[in-house]
Scaffold this active site. Structure first.
Site, PDB file in Angstrom:
ATOM      1  N   TRP A  15      14.714  -1.201  26.792  1.00 36.01           N
ATOM      2  CA  TRP A  15      13.518  -2.003  26.467  1.00 36.01           C
ATOM      3  C   TRP A  15      13.042  -2.740  27.724  1.00 36.01           C
ATOM      4  O   TRP A  15      11.858  -2.879  27.988  1.00 36.01           O
ATOM      5  CB  TRP A  15      13.820  -3.047  25.376  1.00 36.01           C
ATOM      6  CG  TRP A  15      13.586  -2.556  23.979  1.00 36.01           C
ATOM      7  CD1 TRP A  15      14.533  -2.197  23.080  1.00 36.01           C
ATOM      8  CD2 TRP A  15      12.307  -2.389  23.323  1.00 36.01           C
ATOM      9  NE1 TRP A  15      13.922  -1.816  21.906  1.00 36.01           N
ATOM     10  CE2 TRP A  15      12.562  -1.929  22.021  1.00 36.01           C
ATOM     11  CE3 TRP A  15      10.977  -2.593  23.714  1.00 36.01           C
ATOM     12  CZ2 TRP A  15      11.544  -1.661  21.102  1.00 36.01           C
ATOM     13  CZ3 TRP A  15       9.967  -2.324  22.801  1.00 36.01           C
ATOM     14  CH2 TRP A  15      10.251  -1.857  21.511  1.00 36.01           C
TER      15      TRP A  15
ATOM     16  N   ASN B 111      17.373 -14.086  21.391  1.00 38.79           N
ATOM     17  CA  ASN B 111      16.289 -13.130  21.183  1.00 38.79           C
ATOM     18  C   ASN B 111      15.688 -13.191  19.785  1.00 38.79           C
ATOM     19  O   ASN B 111      14.472 -13.159  19.619  1.00 38.79           O
ATOM     20  CB  ASN B 111      16.787 -11.707  21.470  1.00 38.79           C
ATOM     21  CG  ASN B 111      15.697 -10.671  21.243  1.00 38.79           C
ATOM     22  OD1 ASN B 111      14.650 -10.736  21.884  1.00 38.79           O
ATOM     23  ND2 ASN B 111      15.913  -9.760  20.323  1.00 38.79           N
TER      24      ASN B 111
ATOM     25  N   TRP C 113      -1.393 -16.044  21.805  1.00 41.19           N
ATOM     26  CA  TRP C 113      -0.067 -15.715  22.351  1.00 41.19           C
ATOM     27  C   TRP C 113       0.064 -16.133  23.811  1.00 41.19           C
ATOM     28  O   TRP C 113       1.174 -16.397  24.293  1.00 41.19           O
ATOM     29  CB  TRP C 113       0.215 -14.209  22.201  1.00 41.19           C
ATOM     30  CG  TRP C 113      -0.809 -13.307  22.827  1.00 41.19           C
ATOM     31  CD1 TRP C 113      -1.948 -12.838  22.239  1.00 41.19           C
ATOM     32  CD2 TRP C 113      -0.809 -12.760  24.154  1.00 41.19           C
ATOM     33  NE1 TRP C 113      -2.653 -12.045  23.113  1.00 41.19           N
ATOM     34  CE2 TRP C 113      -1.975 -11.971  24.294  1.00 41.19           C
ATOM     35  CE3 TRP C 113       0.072 -12.856  25.232  1.00 41.19           C
ATOM     36  CZ2 TRP C 113      -2.283 -11.289  25.477  1.00 41.19           C
ATOM     37  CZ3 TRP C 113      -0.251 -12.167  26.416  1.00 41.19           C
ATOM     38  CH2 TRP C 113      -1.410 -11.407  26.515  1.00 41.19           C
TER      39      TRP C 113
ATOM     40  N   TRP D 252       5.938 -11.343  23.767  1.00 45.03           N
ATOM     41  CA  TRP D 252       4.846 -12.096  23.137  1.00 45.03           C
ATOM     42  C   TRP D 252       3.831 -11.157  22.494  1.00 45.03           C
ATOM     43  O   TRP D 252       3.349 -11.410  21.390  1.00 45.03           O
ATOM     44  CB  TRP D 252       4.173 -13.049  24.137  1.00 45.03           C
ATOM     45  CG  TRP D 252       4.949 -14.329  24.176  1.00 45.03           C
ATOM     46  CD1 TRP D 252       5.937 -14.665  25.057  1.00 45.03           C
ATOM     47  CD2 TRP D 252       4.889 -15.393  23.221  1.00 45.03           C
ATOM     48  NE1 TRP D 252       6.479 -15.880  24.712  1.00 45.03           N
ATOM     49  CE2 TRP D 252       5.850 -16.353  23.598  1.00 45.03           C
ATOM     50  CE3 TRP D 252       4.111 -15.640  22.086  1.00 45.03           C
ATOM     51  CZ2 TRP D 252       6.054 -17.536  22.874  1.00 45.03           C
ATOM     52  CZ3 TRP D 252       4.315 -16.817  21.362  1.00 45.03           C
ATOM     53  CH2 TRP D 252       5.271 -17.739  21.765  1.00 45.03           C
TER      54      TRP D 252
ATOM     55  N   GLU E 119      18.797  -1.908  24.679  1.00 47.78           N
ATOM     56  CA  GLU E 119      18.104  -3.127  25.137  1.00 47.78           C
ATOM     57  C   GLU E 119      17.793  -3.036  26.623  1.00 47.78           C
ATOM     58  O   GLU E 119      16.745  -3.489  27.076  1.00 47.78           O
ATOM     59  CB  GLU E 119      18.934  -4.382  24.851  1.00 47.78           C
ATOM     60  CG  GLU E 119      19.104  -4.695  23.380  1.00 47.78           C
ATOM     61  CD  GLU E 119      17.794  -4.741  22.610  1.00 47.78           C
ATOM     62  OE1 GLU E 119      16.843  -5.385  23.072  1.00 47.78           O
ATOM     63  OE2 GLU E 119      17.724  -4.111  21.540  1.00 47.78           O
TER      64      GLU E 119
ATOM     65  N   TRP F  42      -8.515 -16.901  17.577  1.00 45.48           N
ATOM     66  CA  TRP F  42      -7.373 -17.808  17.734  1.00 45.48           C
ATOM     67  C   TRP F  42      -7.840 -19.236  17.514  1.00 45.48           C
ATOM     68  O   TRP F  42      -8.971 -19.582  17.860  1.00 45.48           O
ATOM     69  CB  TRP F  42      -6.767 -17.679  19.134  1.00 45.48           C
ATOM     70  CG  TRP F  42      -6.255 -16.315  19.481  1.00 45.48           C
ATOM     71  CD1 TRP F  42      -6.770 -15.467  20.419  1.00 45.48           C
ATOM     72  CD2 TRP F  42      -5.120 -15.636  18.906  1.00 45.48           C
ATOM     73  NE1 TRP F  42      -6.033 -14.304  20.463  1.00 45.48           N
ATOM     74  CE2 TRP F  42      -5.013 -14.378  19.545  1.00 45.48           C
ATOM     75  CE3 TRP F  42      -4.192 -15.963  17.923  1.00 45.48           C
ATOM     76  CZ2 TRP F  42      -4.029 -13.451  19.240  1.00 45.48           C
ATOM     77  CZ3 TRP F  42      -3.207 -15.030  17.614  1.00 45.48           C
ATOM     78  CH2 TRP F  42      -3.130 -13.795  18.269  1.00 45.48           C
TER      79      TRP F  42
END
Ligand code: FAD
Length: 481
Positions: A281, A345, A363, A386, A278, A310
């Protein structure tokens, strides 16, 4: 005299720029208040409050070393060169030291400041500190930035095997200067002070950050892989706010995790390995921000997804924002965000997919709303999260793998404990109905709780069609189930 310019590195220990400045001679620290810039960046009031509270702690710690901390106003970053130059001239500063920050505006600010100082004979030194690896130093064989996390991680592992980033010693006390520290404001206009309950969840200071890290690394880390997806459990470190403000460094986190795993990062305890993953990431998304600056401008990583149709659905967006979608796991998660400045998360992924797939809302609306409320709001991680959830990003969820919020709820909050904590109006429901009170039918529904604003099945089909109709479809990436 040396000047350390503090930004997102609000700590004394393992602070590269601070130690570099102090090793060269008498030093003074400065922090710029930039409310206009913060508003433009959608920084959350609870995050600004967290910065101020940490600054106050840091000021006391610096005081013990006789390093004064000054506060200056630079409402937007365009003001930074002038404000810093004036201060440097006033204090006869020969060099300014700062830890690198990433993002288009941050880099431009630092370039302009460095130039203005140089023209006046003052050096500007910047240091790698916020990351383990400098962006641009982990590249593919052809010299481009990685787009796939597992490939990026492999190179990170190779590097770590060769040499681990070492911790920097804290500066020593210096002789007293004839400069007083400034008072740290307790609030900044335009950013409301959060309530005491929220503040109590996030105590300021390095001692607290270190305590969280030690407690996590001593025990919880072993269960991280198996517990981290269950929002009702304290399975994750809750260090993100401290990492984002730089109250703790990624090096300190890495060393603590390695220590709990006999120095191994790729093998050994699965919990520690997963946690280090993580941290990588975090690293990956910051490299993406630098390597693909369009994401820093709120553009989609996958340009073809810019053509997505969208929906403009202000009422549905408001229902999502205000935790009244009628889907308990979504509403409970959004209440957690609104009340604590943080969201688990797993739920960040669930609510983000719901907004961008079931509601088919851009988003960027979700990204902005998160940023305005998160105490750990970070452009790279938030944008990465996102774009992962909306399938517009690098190595993101394939568009056809849409989370069903009810199945996610049944799987990761099977007893409904998380839901009932945040939605006490559902406390009376059994562990089956609590995930979907609409199943009870109108007559037996919960009086205070709304019906779902969207049909999960037809909205899923609508999202699939919208993505399928894109001019050139993306390939499937890896990711979560
Ligand atoms: C839509 C969405 C938005 C997000 N926005 C942010 C954000 O603004 N700021 C932020 O720090 N994280 C963000 N994340 C990532 C992640 O949700 C949080 O870092 C994590 O929940 C923080 O809790 P923790 O400190 O207990 O994490 P732990 O599980 O203990 O992880 C340790 C640290 O690793 C880093 N990390 C963990 N997961 C990720 C990830 N997926 N991407 C990048 N870094 C990660 C964080 O710094 C975290 O503190 C987002 C994820 C999604 C899906």
């Amino acid at each position: 005299m040396q000047l350390i310019w503090l930004r997102s590195d609000l700590r004394l220990h393992d602070n590269t720029a601070l130690s570099a400045a102090a090793s060269r001679g008498p030093s003074v620290a400065v922090y710029l208040l930039s409310p206009q810039q913060w508003r433009e960046h959608d920084d959350a009031p609870c995050k600004v409050d967290f910065w101020l509270r940490n600054l106050s702690e840091l000021s006391q710690a610096l005081d013990e070393l006789n390093i004064p901390l000054l506060i200056r106003n630079a409402p937007c970053w365009d003001d930074a060169p002038k404000v810093l130059l004036e201060l440097c001239q006033q204090l006869k500063i020969s060099a300014v030291h700062a830890n690198e920050e990433y993002g288009i505006h941050e880099s431009r600010r630092d370039d302009v400041v460095a130039e203005a100082l140089k023209l006046n004979g003052i050096d500007f030194h910047s240091y790698l500190d916020q990351l383990l690896f400098k962006p641009g130093s982990v590249l593919t064989k052809t010299g481009t930035y990685f787009q796939v996390f597992s490939q990026f991680r492999k190179v990170c592992y190779e590097r770590l095997h060769r040499s681990l980033p070492t911790l920097v010693s804290a500066p020593m006390a210096q002789a007293k200067l004839n400069i007083d520290s400034d008072h740290i404001p307790s609030s900044v206009e335009g950013f409301a002070t959060p309530g005491a309950a929220l503040r109590a969840l996030w105590p300021a200071g390095e001692t607290e950050a270190r305590r969280r890290l030690d407690t996590f690394a001593d025990a919880q880390i072993d269960y991280y892989k198996s517990e981290r997806d269950f929002p009702a459990k304290p399975g994750t470190s809750q260090l993100s706010a401290y990492l984002a403000a730089g109250v703790i460094s990624p090096r300190q986190c890495l060393h603590a995790a390695l220590q709990s795993n006999q120095g191994e990062f790729e093998s050994g305890k699965v919990g520690a390995v997963t946690w280090i993953n993580e941290l990588l990431w975090r690293e990956f998304y910051k490299h993406i921000l630098v390597g693909y600056p369009r994401v820093s401008r709120h553009r989609a990583f996958r340009p073809e997804t810019e053509a997505l149709a969208w929906r403009d659905a202000p009422q549905e967006l408001a229902a999502w924002q205000e935790a009244r979608t009628g889907l308990p796991i979504i509403d409970a998660a959004m209440r957690q965000l609104l009340e604590t400045g943080w969201m688990h998360n797993r739920l960040r992924m669930v609510v983000a997919m719901f907004l961008t797939k079931n509601l088919l809302i851009d988003w960027r609306e979700g990204e902005r709303f998160f940023m305005r409320h998160l105490i750990d709001g970070d452009l790279a991680a938030n944008n990465g999260g996102w774009q992962w959830s909306s399938s517009t990003g690098t190595d993101s969820a394939p568009y056809f793998r849409i989370f069903n919020p009810i199945s996610q709820s049944e799987k990761f909050d099977s007893e409904g404990l998380f839901i009932k904590h945040w939605l006490p109006e559902l406390a009376g429901l059994n562990k089956k109905d609590v995930h979907n009170p609409a199943n009870l039918g109108g007559l037996f529904g919960v009086a205070d709780y709304p019906s779902p604003i969207v049909n999960l099945s037809t909205s899923r089909t609508r999202a699939l069609a919208a993505f399928k109709n894109l001019p050139s479809r993306q390939s499937a990436g890896g990711g979560y189930e």
